[in-house]
Design a protein around this motif. Structure first.
Motif, PDB file in Angstrom:
ATOM      1  N   THR A 149       0.826  -1.227   0.000  1.00 43.77           N
ATOM      2  CA  THR A 149       0.000   0.000   0.000  1.00 43.77           C
ATOM      3  C   THR A 149       0.854   1.268   0.000  1.00 43.77           C
ATOM      4  O   THR A 149       0.323   2.366   0.121  1.00 43.77           O
ATOM      5  CB  THR A 149      -0.911   0.038   1.259  1.00 43.77           C
ATOM      6  OG1 THR A 149      -0.091   0.192   2.438  1.00 43.77           O
ATOM      7  CG2 THR A 149      -1.746  -1.221   1.403  1.00 43.77           C
ATOM      8  N   LEU A 150       2.164   1.141  -0.138  1.00 42.13           N
ATOM      9  CA  LEU A 150       3.053   2.268   0.138  1.00 42.13           C
ATOM     10  C   LEU A 150       3.587   2.977  -1.100  1.00 42.13           C
ATOM     11  O   LEU A 150       4.112   4.078  -1.010  1.00 42.13           O
ATOM     12  CB  LEU A 150       4.231   1.752   0.996  1.00 42.13           C
ATOM     13  CG  LEU A 150       5.155   2.753   1.682  1.00 42.13           C
ATOM     14  CD1 LEU A 150       4.374   3.766   2.503  1.00 42.13           C
ATOM     15  CD2 LEU A 150       6.161   2.016   2.577  1.00 42.13           C
TER      16      LEU A 150
ATOM     17  N   SER B 104      11.669   4.746   1.107  1.00 39.68           N
ATOM     18  CA  SER B 104      12.478   5.566   0.204  1.00 39.68           C
ATOM     19  C   SER B 104      11.701   6.843  -0.092  1.00 39.68           C
ATOM     20  O   SER B 104      10.552   6.999   0.359  1.00 39.68           O
ATOM     21  CB  SER B 104      12.722   4.800  -1.096  1.00 39.68           C
ATOM     22  OG  SER B 104      11.545   4.844  -1.889  1.00 39.68           O
ATOM     23  N   PRO B 105      12.290   7.759  -0.857  1.00 38.09           N
ATOM     24  CA  PRO B 105      11.545   8.994  -1.166  1.00 38.09           C
ATOM     25  C   PRO B 105      10.231   8.753  -1.925  1.00 38.09           C
ATOM     26  O   PRO B 105       9.354   9.605  -1.885  1.00 38.09           O
ATOM     27  CB  PRO B 105      12.542   9.785  -2.026  1.00 38.09           C
ATOM     28  CG  PRO B 105      13.884   9.287  -1.600  1.00 38.09           C
ATOM     29  CD  PRO B 105      13.698   7.843  -1.282  1.00 38.09           C
ATOM     30  N   THR B 106      10.097   7.593  -2.573  1.00 40.92           N
ATOM     31  CA  THR B 106       8.821   7.329  -3.263  1.00 40.92           C
ATOM     32  C   THR B 106       7.757   6.757  -2.317  1.00 40.92           C
ATOM     33  O   THR B 106       6.590   6.669  -2.692  1.00 40.92           O
ATOM     34  CB  THR B 106       9.007   6.346  -4.449  1.00 40.92           C
ATOM     35  OG1 THR B 106       9.611   5.149  -3.952  1.00 40.92           O
ATOM     36  CG2 THR B 106       9.861   6.949  -5.547  1.00 40.92           C
TER      37      THR B 106
END
Ligand code: BES
Ligand code: ZN
Length: 410
Positions: free
Chosen positions: A298-299, A380-382
């Motif tokens: 879900t991330l 992570s940044p995403t």
């Protein structure tokens, strides 16, 4: 795996293929997959169910490679379901019972699709609005951080239960602050030494009617020579965290009329092991599971922030509509329907046992996170916790709306 062993295995496979009585790991493999997908790849189909578009095949390592390469291309993950652990010889295969659950669910879905009245939106409740506003992104982040900090959560690793036991303790500690009647249980399995966790919030009026909220807690590293590190932040610390957060909120609310059961399943990555045993035993005990929500990944908002991929295979038309209805009233996301193409997560275990299921996914398949099953599946940044928060909200709405209603699959 080293090249030399691969060559040996290929050679062994061609011998075994002539007499497919032994169907073991690196020889031929009995599988279930999407009928049209196998046809497109020219893989011989041994049995099929045209209606539900599911097919049975026995594949060589070469065919497996072809499926996996193409699966990657179309954005599927494994591309098929491995039946090795269920099938010991081709002759013992009972196709009628293999396809029966698919036909039964297809019939239920068709019945529902033809029903004259469908819910378009839910009644807007202030208590539910306030509960979903309690979903906290910082909490989600800290749960994902914690779960992805174990070297792995692999069911075949050296310590398959270290994180399971710590998780159990965390849940018990958290539930110490709840006034609701509840139970935390570790579930042992025959197919794996790893355990599943169940938290039950007992229903007040209809305790035998169960709403299941689940996801898999295990992780895997599948990259060649990739070692054993498997942080599994997206797959599936994220869904696991969504469930912890939903439980934190629901445990402070009035007791639900129906029972709510949270599951953190074992061994999903090795073939839906934990959920397969649990769903089969629920069916044999004739438990009345009204709905099953599966949260797995879900991330990573691959299709855009607040775009939910709603899987249409191995799920129920009724619950997919319910998702649209609750989204209309509470979430306001964009829902994009898509298919896994095979039983890609634990909802398939429940589906095969006749229970209504739903799988809202982080994106459409094509846009999924490509780092899963590698050491790179980390925060992570995403990573997008506002996106992920939607899935906790869906779980909270299942717990406050569906678990307090009389609604069930028509
Ligand atoms: N989270 C994945 C399933 C998934 C991947 C869903 C990509 C949608 C898009 C799950 O943990 C997984 O890896 N499942 C296996 C199948 C299972 C039966 C071993 C897979 O997809 O290979
Ligand atoms: Zn996975």
């Amino acid at each position: 795996m080293k090249m030399a062993t691969m060559v040996l295995l290929f050679a062994a496979a061609s011998v075994v293929h002539a007499h497919p009585t032994h169907l073991e790991n690196f020889e031929t493999k009995p599988i279930l997959a999407d009928l049209n997908y196998l046809k497109a790849l020219n893989i011989p189909v041994l049995a099929k169910d045209e209606e539900s578009e599911v097919a049975y095949a026995v594949i060589t390592p070469q065919m497996q490679q072809k499926i996996q390469e193409n699966a990657h291309y179309v954005g599927k993950c494994g591309g098929f379901e491995d039946l090795s652990s269920q099938v010991s010889s081709l002759h013992a295969m009972d196709f009628d019972s293999l396809f029966a659950p698919f036909a039964e669910m297809k019939r239920k879905n068709d019945l529902y699709e033809r029903a004259p009245f469908k819910a378009l939106a839910l009644e807007n409740r202030a208590d539910i609005q306030s509960a979903i506003s309690e979903v906290n992104e910082e909490n989600l982040k800290s749960y994902v951080q914690w779960l992805s900090s174990f070297p792995n959560r692999f069911n075949k690793g050296q310590t398959p239960n270290v994180h399971v036991e710590q998780m159990q303790q965390r849940l018990e500690l958290m539930l110490g602050n709840s006034n609701l009647p509840h139970e935390v249980t570790l579930i042992s399995h025959r197919s794996t030494p790893q355990k599943s966790i169940r938290v039950r919030l007992l229903g007040s009026e209809k305790p035998n009617e169960i709403v299941v909220l689940g996801g898999h807690l295990d992780s895997i590293n599948q990259s060649w020579g990739g070692g054993t590190q498997a942080p599994g932040a997206d797959d599936n610390a994220s869904g696991s965290a969504n469930l912890i957060e939903a439980l934190r909120i629901l445990m402070d609310k009035p007791q639900p009329r129906r029972t709510i059961e949270f599951f953190w399943y074992a061994g999903e990555e090795s073939g839906l092991l934990g959920s397969a045993e649990i769903a089969a035993s629920y069916k044999s005990e004739k438990k009345d599971v009204v709905a099953v929500l599966q949260l797995d990944m879900t991330l990573f908002p691959g299709s855009g922030e607040f775009v939910i991929g709603s899987m249409t295979d191995f799920t129920s038309a009724w619950l997919r509509d319910y998702l649209r209805a609750l989204n209309e009233t509470y979430i306001h996301a964009t829902i994009s329907e898509d298919k896994c193409g095979y039983g890609c997560s634990d909802h398939a275990s429940w589906y095969k046992n006749g229970y209504p299921t739903l799988m809202p996914f982080e994106a459409t398949m094509r846009k999924m996170n490509n780092n899963i099953h590698t050491v790179r599946d980390v925060i992570s940044p995403t990573s997008n916790f506002a996106h992920s928060a939607m899935y906790s909200k869906i779980a909270v709405i299942f717990g406050m709306d569906l678990a307090n209603s009389d609604a069930r699959q028509p």
